[in-house]
Design an enzyme around this catalytic site. Sequence first.
Site, mmCIF file in Angstrom:
data_model
loop_
_atom_site.group_PDB
_atom_site.id
_atom_site.type_symbol
_atom_site.label_atom_id
_atom_site.label_comp_id
_atom_site.label_asym_id
_atom_site.label_seq_id
_atom_site.Cartn_x
_atom_site.Cartn_y
_atom_site.Cartn_z
ATOM 1 N N LYS A 172 47.931 22.001 76.675
ATOM 2 C CA LYS A 172 46.759 22.044 75.786
ATOM 3 C C LYS A 172 47.105 21.197 74.579
ATOM 4 O O LYS A 172 47.714 21.669 73.620
ATOM 5 C CB LYS A 172 46.488 23.495 75.383
ATOM 6 N N GLU B 14 57.873 26.356 67.932
ATOM 7 C CA GLU B 14 58.396 25.373 66.968
ATOM 8 C C GLU B 14 57.381 25.315 65.841
ATOM 9 O O GLU B 14 56.283 24.789 66.022
ATOM 10 C CB GLU B 14 58.531 23.996 67.619
HETATM 11 P P1 NAD Z 1 48.027 24.295 64.444
HETATM 12 O O1 NAD Z 1 48.865 25.508 64.521
HETATM 13 O O2 NAD Z 1 46.746 24.368 63.721
HETATM 14 O O3 NAD Z 1 47.649 23.787 65.903
HETATM 15 C C1 NAD Z 1 48.638 23.502 66.874
HETATM 16 C C2 NAD Z 1 48.028 23.633 68.251
HETATM 17 O O4 NAD Z 1 47.681 24.999 68.461
HETATM 18 C C3 NAD Z 1 46.748 22.835 68.436
HETATM 19 O O5 NAD Z 1 46.720 22.326 69.753
HETATM 20 C C4 NAD Z 1 45.668 23.888 68.256
HETATM 21 O O6 NAD Z 1 44.461 23.580 68.900
HETATM 22 C C5 NAD Z 1 46.333 25.110 68.885
HETATM 23 N N1 NAD Z 1 45.804 26.400 68.458
HETATM 24 C C6 NAD Z 1 45.113 26.698 67.318
HETATM 25 N N2 NAD Z 1 44.766 28.012 67.320
HETATM 26 C C7 NAD Z 1 45.261 28.545 68.466
HETATM 27 C C8 NAD Z 1 45.238 29.853 69.040
HETATM 28 N N3 NAD Z 1 44.634 30.872 68.425
HETATM 29 N N4 NAD Z 1 45.856 30.055 70.221
HETATM 30 C C9 NAD Z 1 46.499 29.041 70.840
HETATM 31 N N5 NAD Z 1 46.527 27.782 70.367
HETATM 32 C C10 NAD Z 1 45.926 27.530 69.192
HETATM 33 O O7 NAD Z 1 48.983 23.159 63.874
HETATM 34 P P2 NAD Z 1 48.606 21.659 63.541
HETATM 35 O O8 NAD Z 1 47.803 21.676 62.280
HETATM 36 O O9 NAD Z 1 48.055 20.968 64.746
HETATM 37 O O10 NAD Z 1 50.049 21.039 63.263
HETATM 38 C C11 NAD Z 1 50.698 21.149 62.047
HETATM 39 C C12 NAD Z 1 51.699 22.285 62.060
HETATM 40 O O11 NAD Z 1 52.611 22.116 63.128
HETATM 41 C C13 NAD Z 1 52.559 22.330 60.814
HETATM 42 O O12 NAD Z 1 52.691 23.650 60.346
HETATM 43 C C14 NAD Z 1 53.904 21.818 61.275
HETATM 44 O O13 NAD Z 1 54.995 22.238 60.522
HETATM 45 C C15 NAD Z 1 53.950 22.299 62.663
HETATM 46 N N6 NAD Z 1 54.882 21.487 63.447
HETATM 47 C C16 NAD Z 1 56.071 22.019 63.831
HETATM 48 C C17 NAD Z 1 56.979 21.251 64.542
HETATM 49 C C18 NAD Z 1 58.299 21.801 64.998
HETATM 50 O O14 NAD Z 1 58.863 21.236 65.916
HETATM 51 N N7 NAD Z 1 58.807 22.858 64.431
HETATM 52 C C19 NAD Z 1 56.665 19.941 64.857
HETATM 53 C C20 NAD Z 1 55.457 19.424 64.460
HETATM 54 C C21 NAD Z 1 54.561 20.217 63.760
#
Ligand code: NAD
Length: 473
Positions: A169, A244
């Site tokens: 996804k 992550e």
């Molecule tokens: P997000 O959590 O908003 O979304 C990430 C993914 O999760 C997207 O595909 C989104 O559609 C999905 N998602 C959203 N709600 C969901 C739910 N209820 N159930 C399942 N999936 C759901 O994050 P983002 O804004 O896309 O990315 C930024 C964040 O990601 C930042 O906090 C960043 O630190 C983190 N990040 C972490 C790493 C790591 O390796 N630790 C790497 C890159 C980004």
Amino acid sequence: MQTIDQIYIDGAFVTPHGSEYFDLFNPATEQVIGRVRLADAEDARAAIAAAKRAFPAFSRTTKRERIAMLKRMHAAVLARENALLEAIVEEYGAPASRSQWMARHASDVLLEAAKTLENYSFVRRAGTAEVVMQPLGVAGLITPWNSDAGFICGKLAAALAAGCTAVVKPSEMSAMQTRVVTEALHEAQLPPGVFNIVTGRGDTVGAEISSHPDVAKVSFTGSTAVGRSILRSAADTFKRVTLELGGKSPTIVLDDANFDEAIPLALNAGFMNSGQACIAGTRILVPQARLREFEEGIVAAVANFRAGDPHDPQTSIGPMVSQKQWDRVQRYIRIGIDEGARLLVGGEGRPDGVDAGWFVRPTLFSGVHNDMTIAREEIFGPVLSIIPYRDEHEAIAIANDTPYGLQAYVCSSDVARAAAVASQIEAGRVLVNTLTHEPAAPFGGFKHSGIGREYGTFGLEAFMEPKSVLGVL
Ligand code: NAD
């Protein structure tokens, strides 16, 4: 204007059951450049069913067969590198300093997984038992927008190397990158259903994947808030979970550091990926006794970090990915000022001379206390906090005084001393005087930065369960 109206299920491009369209933007111009038809929960269920059907045969493929598949996937993604690079710049606004790396990383991770597999033994001995590493089943892989292609390929590589089948996804905001990757992976000719890619919203497709009883494992990269909700919904069916999540990484500049090296390192660590990086070094810890010297040096050095057109090779900071992200960064800059941090460089609004695009001014605050909002919360933009400390003991305490624990950086002219500091830091990765990446080493967080590890052998084993068989040796 691109219209993306197909998802990938059971080895074929199909029209989703979901009918909502979602706009894709070029963040450097704020223009709509495409739209994507989103999958819904029914599409997610179809993808999970396809992966479930494919699992029995795929889980019995040999190591050699899976290495060959990973190599085909690698070659196919590498062959699309230019198209991927274009999508990364257009749809995400990654600056030249980052986009090339991101485009190459997507294929690299597939080859790395093949290498890990080559050296991996699925069977080992524990006392009188034979221990067999067994793939978990269907894996749900959920990626964020800040490195969509790299995470799709990295998570798929580990899942398939282990013998799992997968439903990906991707971020709904990264559909162009996803399309390039999906077309490439299709050419690698894996058996139908082994991987399925369904772009949809998190609260529909993502939620279905993280609660569906036929999904054995969820590997998620994204925000800490969503990670927490995934962990809750995974509990009902005891899914194995790798998370992550976010970070608030410290860059610890020790008092013996050479500032000619430490300052560029601190800026590159903080501004990487336009500050939209989970591993960004956003808290720069500087000895009080050398604070003024550090501030003078960093103010001069930050002039080399240009925010602007991501196509321009001189650009090191591109736009924020969305209006929402731009507003969020502006809000944090205002909070920093209101809470009494000293603005050294940058501030609110767009960089001088820029009147369109979600660009922010590279911003440095000094005199920051670790309890200020800008030092505690993940901003996800090029906004860095310089936090003075008295002695090494206090530096380590400040570094660890955070809910996060993803990465840390230590700068010192004495590697043994830096290593001793590194040993006391609660973070999944500590980089001493370097910003290099090691793909064979585990990556992941302590505390609220996540659960589990990706990459290398640890990442591979996250998709398996050990089974002890007694009486056969
Ligand atoms: P997000 O959590 O908003 O979304 C990430 C993914 O999760 C997207 O595909 C989104 O559609 C999905 N998602 C959203 N709600 C969901 C739910 N209820 N159930 C399942 N999936 C759901 O994050 P983002 O804004 O896309 O990315 C930024 C964040 O990601 C930042 O906090 C960043 O630190 C983190 N990040 C972490 C790493 C790591 O390796 N630790 C790497 C890159 C980004």
